[in-house]
Design an enzyme around this catalytic site. Sequence first.
Site, short mmCIF file in Angstrom:
data_model
loop_
_atom_site.label_atom_id
_atom_site.label_comp_id
_atom_site.label_asym_id
_atom_site.label_seq_id
_atom_site.Cartn_x
_atom_site.Cartn_y
_atom_site.Cartn_z
N SER A 165 -64.41 -40.95 29.82
CA SER A 165 -63.04 -40.73 29.07
C SER A 165 -62.51 -41.91 28.32
CB SER A 165 -62.16 -39.89 29.94
OG SER A 165 -60.90 -40.05 29.45
N TYR A 189 -60.99 -39.36 22.44
CA TYR A 189 -59.55 -39.04 21.85
C TYR A 189 -59.09 -39.59 20.64
CZ TYR A 189 -58.22 -36.52 26.50
OH TYR A 189 -58.02 -35.70 27.47
N THR A 215 -62.86 -34.71 21.92
CA THR A 215 -62.15 -33.64 22.41
C THR A 215 -61.00 -33.27 21.49
OG1 THR A 215 -62.42 -34.53 24.73
CG2 THR A 215 -60.30 -33.29 24.50
N LYS A 305 -65.45 -30.77 21.89
CA LYS A 305 -65.28 -30.33 23.33
C LYS A 305 -63.76 -29.52 23.25
CE LYS A 305 -64.10 -31.71 27.98
NZ LYS A 305 -62.76 -31.83 28.26
N HIS A 329 -60.03 -27.29 28.74
CA HIS A 329 -59.58 -28.56 29.39
C HIS A 329 -59.17 -28.29 30.80
CE1 HIS A 329 -58.47 -32.53 27.79
NE2 HIS A 329 -57.99 -32.63 29.04
#
Length: 441
Positions: A165, A189, A215, A305, A329
């Site tokens: 992440s 992100y 995402t 995603k 999520h």
Amino acid sequence: MSSSDDQHRIDPATGAPAPATGSASAARTRVKRQLPTVRDLAPLMQFRKPSLPGRRQRLEQALTIWDLRDIAARRTPKAAFDYTEGAAEAEISLARARQAFEDIEFTPAILRDVSRVDTSREVLGAPVSYPFGIAPTGFTRMMQTEGERAGARAAGRAGIPFSLSTMGTTAIEDVRDANPHGRNWFQLYMWKDREKSMALVSRAQQAGFDTLLVTVDVPVAGARLRDKRNGFSIPPQLSARTVVNAIPRPWWWFDFLTTEPLAFASLDRWSGTVGELLDHMFDPTVTYEDLAWIRDQWQGKVVVKGVQSLADAKRLADLGVDGITLSNHGGRQLDRAPVPFHLLPSVVKEVGGDTEVHLDTGIMSGADIVAAVALGAKFTMVGRAYLYGLMAGGEAGVDRMIQIVSEQIERTMRLLGVASLDELEPGHVTQLQRLQPIPRV
Ligand SMILES: Cc1cc2nc3c(=O)[nH]c(=O)nc-3n(C[C@H](O)[C@H](O)[C@H](O)COP(=O)(O)O)c2cc1C
């Protein structure tokens, strides 16, 4: 017993009808008893050598992901466990997603040769041993100090992808070093500071990560009420409550206090809740145009995603992304969001030809994965299942999670009478109706 029953009783000695006694107890079979000899008892007495409940034994006792979860809950401070386990608002999205997997019926085929099953396939242009991988999760070293390195190593060993992440607690290059020969994916992100975001993307590219997961379901943070109620902050603060909660969980605290300090590997230091951090850092203005731009910056595969509607799935397929992940999520963003597993058949039908359709949210067993693959998912990801394993026993716990899930996949395939993933088809799964939309007038 009536006396007419007595009349039909057989004398065990002679085989002839027993004389009627009129009393049930008088006719009861007489058991002859004897004292056991040591020779009789010896084969029954296979006592195991007693051993202290170490990590291996603890993990072996876990037979399901739910068992791993229970061990994790015992070993992890409440605020950290709740951060992992919790979802947004009333946690309805997550509950429904899990329920959807329970509400299926499998239709097996019989008399097939399933002595060998092949669980591997090609995903995004490269092989995977099983149709699942480790989902990106933020702040993973807080759940257990071995964190992303443990996940990446275990994934590499099992031949499944590991996703790091943007909010990871291990540097991109350290994950690569932990899993140098396996597949690493980087989850992006988009921040308000685009230069910083894209610097991370190019580091991941340099480190050989083969896939970028973008995402898109976090324009703002979901309301994680457990974190608010627990006064959970990053890094965890030592309040009177946390100290009391630490007493039965000494190992977590020992790890926390004696290993490298917990911080985001790619972000500046932060003191506040994760939700506040998301709202502060992440850019709520990101649109399809930005996505097209991000896609052009990355030389590997791009997967979006957090797709939650057929319309968006089609638009992304038109944009030419390599894959989409149907996901809400893990229920941590919009509550009462669409159940990804329910969306799957229509999305596969419309875009599944050229675009890989992946799925996550709610997976707690290999049978869930088999059901998703049968309905057309090319690949799936597990978030909490991985973290429960990690919290239950570090790297060995992630190994155990993968072992449990992969055995469940193999066994379910065999019981369905299929020998390879491509043999799974929608006819193997009936989705039983619970939440049926009322047609709009
Ligand atoms: C503790 C935790 C942290 C997460 N952090 C991220 C993240 O940083 N980026 C992201 O794209 N998804 C994140 N997710 C969502 C997961 O990638 C995945 O979509 C979700 O966990 C799947 O649902 P499951 O937990 O039921 O398997 C996180 C999930 C959890 C449980």
